[in-house]
Design a protein around this motif. Structure first.
Motif, PDB file in Angstrom:
ATOM      1  N   LEU A 286      34.910  37.685  14.761  1.00  0.00           N
ATOM      2  CA  LEU A 286      34.783  38.348  13.468  1.00  0.00           C
ATOM      3  C   LEU A 286      33.770  37.625  12.580  1.00  0.00           C
ATOM      4  O   LEU A 286      33.835  36.393  12.453  1.00  0.00           O
ATOM      5  N   ASP A 355      43.965  45.314  16.818  1.00  0.00           N
ATOM      6  CA  ASP A 355      43.658  46.390  15.866  1.00  0.00           C
ATOM      7  C   ASP A 355      43.824  45.898  14.431  1.00  0.00           C
ATOM      8  O   ASP A 355      42.985  46.173  13.558  1.00  0.00           O
ATOM      9  N   GLN A 358      41.006  43.463  13.529  1.00  0.00           N
ATOM     10  CA  GLN A 358      39.740  44.159  13.311  1.00  0.00           C
ATOM     11  C   GLN A 358      39.729  44.890  11.974  1.00  0.00           C
ATOM     12  O   GLN A 358      38.704  44.927  11.289  1.00  0.00           O
ATOM     13  N   ALA A 359      40.865  45.459  11.597  1.00  0.00           N
ATOM     14  CA  ALA A 359      40.940  46.138  10.301  1.00  0.00           C
ATOM     15  C   ALA A 359      40.728  45.143   9.162  1.00  0.00           C
ATOM     16  O   ALA A 359      40.048  45.446   8.171  1.00  0.00           O
ATOM     17  N   GLN A 362      37.022  44.196   8.961  1.00  0.00           N
ATOM     18  CA  GLN A 362      36.200  45.237   8.343  1.00  0.00           C
ATOM     19  C   GLN A 362      36.057  45.009   6.845  1.00  0.00           C
ATOM     20  O   GLN A 362      35.008  45.278   6.247  1.00  0.00           O
ATOM     21  N   ARG A 363      37.100  44.437   6.227  1.00  0.00           N
ATOM     22  CA  ARG A 363      37.078  44.204   4.787  1.00  0.00           C
ATOM     23  C   ARG A 363      36.233  43.010   4.395  1.00  0.00           C
ATOM     24  O   ARG A 363      35.743  42.930   3.269  1.00  0.00           O
ATOM     25  N   GLY A 366      33.053  42.882   8.778  1.00  0.00           N
ATOM     26  CA  GLY A 366      32.810  43.850   9.832  1.00  0.00           C
ATOM     27  C   GLY A 366      33.875  43.767  10.902  1.00  0.00           C
ATOM     28  O   GLY A 366      34.629  42.798  10.977  1.00  0.00           O
ATOM     29  N   PRO A 367      33.963  44.790  11.763  1.00  0.00           N
ATOM     30  CA  PRO A 367      35.028  44.855  12.769  1.00  0.00           C
ATOM     31  C   PRO A 367      34.852  43.870  13.909  1.00  0.00           C
ATOM     32  O   PRO A 367      35.770  43.649  14.692  1.00  0.00           O
TER      33      PRO A 367
END
Length: 543
Positions: A286, A355, A358-359, A362-363, A366-367
């Motif tokens: 990440l 999952d 990754q969420a 994203q914040r 990025g994923p």
């Protein structure tokens, strides 16, 4: 006893005969002079030393004989395992006693699902024994597990990437056998069924006015006054765990010994509990846009199920070339740092945890990049291990990785400020550095690259060390997250811990080893001790 290379001279030029006679029943080997210095200086850290004699004991009984001999004659003993320690706790100008060859046995107890290992056993071999016989593992091992020995692992309360989810070594130790400062047997257990003079002295120590006052002033969370709010720590003595009381409502003597760096007793044998091997694991890379995003992401990842949370810093990405080639390049190009995240469990649990991670990613950047196979997971982990070949390349260019600020740990919310201020300190001292580490625990490894041909290199090392110590103290951290204080960090004890806790640590040492037989100058400094004594940067050749 056989005297090998080095003849009958000890390191400082005196004949071996000037030492008190060894016990006639002692079995092992001894070296003096240049050979003793060579063997003692085979360490991973940047120090050299000239011991009086280098001993290799043939078994636990001979460790006890060597310590009793030293105590009787006013000598001091430095215990040594695999030599992987960084901050100089495993070498010095005294009697170096190695347990690496004579105490390497491993036994698996299938009934209790524990593993008993001699202090000289290689940590990775203990893990392999647990896996092959029990189908279980030691999930806390450090990156040096292929070389480090069990005695050093426990003496430093070592940790690794898996500590984020599984805790450091101290949580996995069920019992320890060893030798106290007078050569008496030591047996300490998690259940509190401890025996020997050291266990009795530790019981009395808890009632010392200094320590009992600390225990009486715990805050509502159970924290001792002034104790750092860090996720892990291997600096000082573990008074927080010692005074928390064990399973029988008594002081936890076992926990005081773990992490004591050979200053209270020499470890000869350890019993470890083990953990199940997970069905599968998942790995994710990440990016973080900046230091604030990095901290916010780290703080949320544990709740998302991560068991490892490793950081590859900005300069790490630049020096390794990861910004320009390889699987991480698209992420690394614009990232302040990358986080290598691992989850484990059943296949559905791993998929769901990835999952969630990754969420979150994203914040904050990025994923990321998600491994889709075991081979891809291994490839991402190899990125974390890219520091060693980089350091070797830099050495060929005259820049030597010099680990003098390599183990700082701060509260995770302060990690961003630490990294920003660290950059300023390194710039002011004119050092580049490879920076990586266990972001999830707030524990960062800093490897400054030092040109030892520059006339002012030593003064700039001291400048950076002093500034980092001030920064860590200001942020409420310690200088050792998993490698121990050694002789390098001991002189900063009061600056980091404050006079009250530093005084309590001194009470522990002086009560349990009043003659200073065991590893003097480690954890508790000697008067006038120089943190950089023996500093001798060189290309890493050990292990």
């Amino acid at each position: 006893m056989r005297i090998e290379a080095g003849g009958f001279r000890r390191a400082q030029g005196s004949p071996l005969s000037s030492l008190p006679p060894f016990p006639p029943s002692f079995q092992g080997r001894a070296w003096t002079g240049d050979e003793a210095a060579r063997r003692a200086s085979l360490v991973s850290g940047p120090f050299r030393a000239h011991p009086q004699v280098y001993l290799d004991a043939a078994g636990p009984a001979h460790v006890a004989e060597a310590v009793a001999w030293a105590a009787e004659h006013g000598l001091s003993i430095i215990p040594r395992g695999g030599g992987t320690g960084m901050p100089g706790g495993n070498l010095g100008p005294y009697v170096v006693l190695s347990v690496a060859d004579g105490l390497s046995g491993i036994e698996v107890d299938t009934a209790s699902e524990t593993v008993v290992a001699g202090a000289g056993a290689v940590a990775d071999a203990v893990d392999r024994a647990a896996r092959s016989t029990l189908g279980r593992r030691l999930p806390f091992l450090p990156a040096s597990a292929a070389w480090c020995r069990v005695g050093g692992l426990v003496a430093n309360d070592s940790a690794g990437a898996g500590t984020f989810g599984h805790g450091a070594t101290h949580g996995w130790v069920e019992a320890v056998r060893g030798v106290d400062a007078r050569g008496n047997d030591v047996h300490l257990t998690r259940e509190g069924t401890s025996s020997g003079p050291l266990a009795e002295a530790m019981g009395r120590l808890a009632n010392h006015p200094t320590l009992s006052a600390l225990a009486a002033e715990r805050d509502p969370e159970g924290r001792l006054p002034g104790w750092p709010r860090v996720r892990k720590n291997s600096s000082g003595y573990a008074l927080d765990r010692f005074l928390s009381n064990g399973s029988r409502g008594q002081p936890d003597a076992l926990q005081l010994l773990v992490g004591s760096e050979g200053t209270l007793a020499l470890i000869t044998e350890v019993r470890f509990r083990t953990a199940p091997i997970p069905e599968t694991r998942g790995v994710l890379l990440l990016p973080a846009r900046g230091p604030d995003d990095l901290v916010a992401l780290v703080l949320e990842l544990e709740g998302a199920g991560a068991v490892a949370c490793e950081m590859l810093g900005r300069r790490f990405l630049e020096i390794t070339g990861l910004r320009h080639s390889g699987p991480a390049a698209p992420l690394a190009r614009d990232a302040y740092a990358l986080l290598l995240v691992e989850v484990e469990g059943t296949a559905p649990e791993v998929a769901a945890a990835l999952d969630r991670c990754q969420a979150l990613g994203q914040r904050y950047g990025g994923p990321g990049l998600r491994a889709r196979s075991q081979a891809e997971s291994d490839e991402l982990w190899r990125l974390r291990k890219a520091a060693s070949p980089i350091i070797a390349r830099q050495a060929r260019q005259g820049l030597l990785s010099t680990q003098f600020i390599e183990d700082c740990v701060v509260p995770v919310p302060a990690l961003g400020r630490f990294l920003v201020e660290l950059d300023r300190i390194l710039e002011a001292a004119r050092f580049d550095a490879v920076v990586f580490g266990h972001a999830g625990d707030g524990n960062i490894h800093v490897n400054p690259l030092v040109d030892v041909e520059a006339p002012d290199w030593h003064s700039r090392v001291r400048q950076a060390l002093e500034a980092v110590a001030d920064l860590v103290a200001d942020l409420g951290g310690t200088l050792a997250g998993e490698h121990g204080d050694g002789r390098l960090r001991a002189p900063f004890l009061e600056r980091i811990w404050g006079p009250r806790l530093a005084g309590a640590f001194r009470e522990v040492k002086e009560t349990l080893d009043p003659a200073g037989t065991l590893n003097p100058g480690v954890i508790v400094p000697l008067p006038g001790q120089d943190p950089l004594e023996g500093l001798s940067p060189r290309p890493r050749s050990h292990p």
